[in-house]
Design a protein around this motif. Structure first.
Motif, mmCIF file in Angstrom:
data_model
loop_
_atom_site.group_PDB
_atom_site.id
_atom_site.type_symbol
_atom_site.label_atom_id
_atom_site.label_comp_id
_atom_site.label_asym_id
_atom_site.label_seq_id
_atom_site.Cartn_x
_atom_site.Cartn_y
_atom_site.Cartn_z
ATOM 1 N N LEU A 29 7.361 7.217 2.411
ATOM 2 C CA LEU A 29 8.543 6.401 2.630
ATOM 3 C C LEU A 29 8.677 6.039 4.117
ATOM 4 O O LEU A 29 9.064 4.914 4.465
ATOM 5 C CB LEU A 29 9.794 7.145 2.151
ATOM 6 C CG LEU A 29 9.933 7.315 0.619
ATOM 7 C CD1 LEU A 29 11.153 8.141 0.290
ATOM 8 C CD2 LEU A 29 9.997 5.940 -0.054
ATOM 9 N N GLU A 30 8.356 7.010 4.953
ATOM 10 C CA GLU A 30 8.409 6.735 6.397
ATOM 11 C C GLU A 30 7.376 5.681 6.778
ATOM 12 O O GLU A 30 7.656 4.752 7.556
ATOM 13 C CB GLU A 30 8.153 8.015 7.185
ATOM 14 C CG GLU A 30 8.166 7.785 8.702
ATOM 15 C CD GLU A 30 7.783 9.038 9.462
ATOM 16 O OE1 GLU A 30 7.491 10.066 8.801
ATOM 17 O OE2 GLU A 30 7.759 8.985 10.697
ATOM 18 N N LEU A 31 6.172 5.800 6.185
ATOM 19 C CA LEU A 31 5.122 4.832 6.478
ATOM 20 C C LEU A 31 5.507 3.442 5.982
ATOM 21 O O LEU A 31 5.248 2.429 6.638
ATOM 22 C CB LEU A 31 3.810 5.281 5.831
ATOM 23 C CG LEU A 31 2.566 4.431 6.147
ATOM 24 C CD1 LEU A 31 2.311 4.393 7.643
ATOM 25 C CD2 LEU A 31 1.359 4.965 5.411
ATOM 26 N N THR A 32 6.157 3.392 4.811
ATOM 27 C CA THR A 32 6.610 2.102 4.288
ATOM 28 C C THR A 32 7.645 1.482 5.210
ATOM 29 O O THR A 32 7.639 0.263 5.453
ATOM 30 C CB THR A 32 7.208 2.296 2.881
ATOM 31 O OG1 THR A 32 6.225 2.892 2.029
ATOM 32 C CG2 THR A 32 7.630 0.961 2.290
ATOM 33 N N ASP A 33 8.542 2.315 5.735
ATOM 34 C CA ASP A 33 9.556 1.808 6.658
ATOM 35 C C ASP A 33 8.916 1.246 7.927
ATOM 36 O O ASP A 33 9.315 0.192 8.427
ATOM 37 C CB ASP A 33 10.530 2.941 7.000
ATOM 38 C CG ASP A 33 11.606 2.494 7.977
ATOM 39 O OD1 ASP A 33 12.404 1.612 7.616
ATOM 40 O OD2 ASP A 33 11.615 2.999 9.118
ATOM 41 N N ILE A 34 7.896 1.968 8.425
ATOM 42 C CA ILE A 34 7.190 1.482 9.618
ATOM 43 C C ILE A 34 6.500 0.158 9.319
ATOM 44 O O ILE A 34 6.495 -0.780 10.136
ATOM 45 C CB ILE A 34 6.163 2.529 10.101
ATOM 46 C CG1 ILE A 34 6.871 3.810 10.549
ATOM 47 C CG2 ILE A 34 5.333 1.966 11.246
ATOM 48 C CD1 ILE A 34 7.771 3.628 11.740
ATOM 49 N N ALA A 38 6.113 -0.043 16.575
ATOM 50 C CA ALA A 38 6.354 1.034 15.616
ATOM 51 C C ALA A 38 5.066 1.805 15.362
ATOM 52 O O ALA A 38 3.993 1.214 15.178
ATOM 53 C CB ALA A 38 6.899 0.462 14.307
ATOM 54 N N LYS A 39 5.147 3.123 15.352
ATOM 55 C CA LYS A 39 3.994 3.980 15.123
ATOM 56 C C LYS A 39 4.327 4.992 14.027
ATOM 57 O O LYS A 39 5.452 5.499 13.927
ATOM 58 C CB LYS A 39 3.615 4.744 16.404
ATOM 59 C CG LYS A 39 3.222 3.851 17.568
ATOM 60 C CD LYS A 39 1.932 3.113 17.293
ATOM 61 C CE LYS A 39 1.514 2.295 18.494
ATOM 62 N NZ LYS A 39 0.269 1.549 18.240
ATOM 63 N N ALA A 40 3.344 5.274 13.211
ATOM 64 C CA ALA A 40 3.511 6.269 12.153
ATOM 65 C C ALA A 40 3.171 7.653 12.699
ATOM 66 O O ALA A 40 2.220 7.824 13.461
ATOM 67 C CB ALA A 40 2.610 5.932 10.971
ATOM 68 N N ARG A 41 3.924 8.645 12.308
ATOM 69 C CA ARG A 41 3.654 10.015 12.752
ATOM 70 C C ARG A 41 2.496 10.605 11.958
ATOM 71 O O ARG A 41 2.407 10.439 10.745
ATOM 72 C CB ARG A 41 4.905 10.880 12.573
ATOM 73 C CG ARG A 41 6.048 10.512 13.533
ATOM 74 C CD ARG A 41 7.198 11.486 13.387
ATOM 75 N NE ARG A 41 7.761 11.446 12.040
ATOM 76 C CZ ARG A 41 8.754 12.235 11.618
ATOM 77 N NH1 ARG A 41 9.257 13.147 12.458
ATOM 78 N NH2 ARG A 41 9.211 12.131 10.396
ATOM 79 N N GLN A 42 1.635 11.317 12.649
ATOM 80 C CA GLN A 42 0.473 11.956 12.023
ATOM 81 C C GLN A 42 0.747 13.467 11.953
ATOM 82 O O GLN A 42 0.457 14.214 12.880
ATOM 83 C CB GLN A 42 -0.794 11.664 12.819
ATOM 84 C CG GLN A 42 -1.163 10.181 12.863
ATOM 85 C CD GLN A 42 -2.382 9.920 13.721
ATOM 86 O OE1 GLN A 42 -2.345 9.171 14.675
ATOM 87 N NE2 GLN A 42 -3.482 10.566 13.372
ATOM 88 N N VAL A 95 6.887 -3.469 11.127
ATOM 89 C CA VAL A 95 5.761 -4.262 11.636
ATOM 90 C C VAL A 95 5.784 -5.658 11.050
ATOM 91 O O VAL A 95 5.550 -6.664 11.727
ATOM 92 C CB VAL A 95 4.421 -3.560 11.333
ATOM 93 C CG1 VAL A 95 3.246 -4.467 11.684
ATOM 94 C CG2 VAL A 95 4.321 -2.258 12.110
ATOM 95 N N GLY A 96 6.069 -5.740 9.734
ATOM 96 C CA GLY A 96 6.153 -7.045 9.098
ATOM 97 C C GLY A 96 7.262 -7.893 9.682
ATOM 98 O O GLY A 96 7.202 -9.125 9.645
ATOM 99 N N LEU A 146 0.829 -1.198 0.000
ATOM 100 C CA LEU A 146 0.000 0.000 0.000
ATOM 101 C C LEU A 146 0.865 1.250 0.000
ATOM 102 O O LEU A 146 0.597 2.224 -0.723
ATOM 103 C CB LEU A 146 -0.921 -0.005 1.230
ATOM 104 C CG LEU A 146 -1.860 1.186 1.380
ATOM 105 C CD1 LEU A 146 -2.833 1.268 0.203
ATOM 106 C CD2 LEU A 146 -2.623 1.097 2.689
ATOM 107 N N GLY A 147 1.961 1.223 0.796
ATOM 108 C CA GLY A 147 2.865 2.374 0.820
ATOM 109 C C GLY A 147 3.515 2.618 -0.526
ATOM 110 O O GLY A 147 3.643 3.768 -0.985
ATOM 111 N N ILE A 148 3.899 1.512 -1.213
ATOM 112 C CA ILE A 148 4.525 1.655 -2.527
ATOM 113 C C ILE A 148 3.533 2.217 -3.545
ATOM 114 O O ILE A 148 3.855 3.118 -4.336
ATOM 115 C CB ILE A 148 5.077 0.295 -2.994
ATOM 116 C CG1 ILE A 148 6.208 -0.150 -2.078
ATOM 117 C CG2 ILE A 148 5.560 0.379 -4.430
ATOM 118 C CD1 ILE A 148 6.706 -1.550 -2.362
#
Length: 310
Positions: A222-227, A238-242, A231-232, A205-207
């Protein structure tokens, strides 16, 4: 008779009201056909001379009835007789059947212990008509009719089940709620696969979003993909910044909510594994103590044998 008739008309839950003297003879009733009949052989009559008690439900054409006995005394405490009320307990059965559950194997049963047997207030199951069993045939219910409650794993009809049991607080009536262990543990069993699949889906989804959005969204995605990759890999902390309230911010919030849910499931799994490990350690300790006792016994026999030889 007028007083009893008024009481009967005041509620739809009573089918009949009777009064028996201390010898068990019906002296007045809302049904005059039963006058002078003896009720001494009726279950719970003797107990009704001492305290209020509700008998076991009986299925009739009108539904389920139960007989309520209560002693009648003067203001000075002298026993005059027993009040006997035929009560409609169909609402009790409807309440038990209406208890909500997401488990298809969920079952609730209520029973009382009498004469060394377990008597169910209502038949078990939809097609079954089991009304009573030996106390050894339902060991969990034998615990439920006791003074304490609890939770345990048990074998029921050849299936492993999770059981919660408790005395309902009225005499020796007990309540048991159970669900198949396979169904209860299904979510925990599938948790590892769910975490891996969720990590892959979030990464994809991030890609996909990174390809479609404008350049200014590149860094957050990219940050969300890294998070998602973390998680995977199993890092559920790990939390994504909003940083915004747009689509990316909403996606980050949804992702954090998902990882929080996965973390809760993982904690539940760890608690379950810990509980089973404790049980295993306890059984291992018992086995070690048994081995020590056996070794001591063998040493004692050897000492006695030496003594006999001498």
């Amino acid at each position: 008779e007028l007083i009893l008739a008024d009481a009967l008309a005041s509620t739809s839950s009573f089918y009949s009201i009777n009064i028996a003297d201390t010898d068990g003879r019906l002296v007045t009733s809302t049904d005059l056909r039963v006058l002078n009949q003896s009720v001494t052989e009726t279950p719970d009559f003797e107990l009704g001379l001492q305290e209020t008690s509700l008998g076991l439900p009986i299925q009739t054409a009108d539904g389920y009835h139960a007989v309520l006995f209560s002693p009648m005394r003067t203001n000075e405490g002298r026993l005059l007789g027993v009040l006997i009320v035929d009560v409609d307990v169909e609402p009790m059965r409807e309440i038990l059947n209406a208890i909500p559950s997401s488990y298809s194997s969920y079952q609730v049963r209520v029973a009382a212990k009498r004469d060394g047997r377990i008597h169910y207030l209502f038949p078990i199951g939809i097609d079954e008509q089991v009304t009573s069993v030996s106390i050894n045939d339902d060991p969990v219910m034998s615990l439920a009719v006791g003074p304490t409650g609890g939770f345990k794993e048990d074998d029921y009809a050849g299936r492993e089940v999770l059981v919660a049991y408790k005395n309902v607080g009225y005499r020796n009536w007990g309540l048991v709620a159970q669900v198949d262990a396979d169904e209860a543990y299904e979510a925990i069993t599938d948790l590892r696969g769910v975490v891996a699949i969720a990590g892959v889906l979030v990464a994809l989804l991030g890609i996909g979003i990174g390809v479609r959005v404008a350049a200014r969204f590149t860094a957050p995605i990219l940050e969300l993909t890294d998070i998602a990759t973390r998680v995977g890999s199993g890092d559920l902390t790990a939390k994504a910044r909003q940083n915004s309230k747009d689509e990316v911010g909403l996606m980050a919030a949804a992702f954090n909510e998902m990882t929080s849910g996965l973390q809760r499931h993982q904690n539940q799994l760890e608690e379950l594994v810990k509980a089973r490990t404790n049980v295993l350690e306890h059984r291992t300790q018992q086995l070690e103590r048994s081995n020590e006792q056996l070794a001591a016994l063998c040493q004692l026999l050897e000492d006695q044998a030496d003594t006999l030889e001498r």
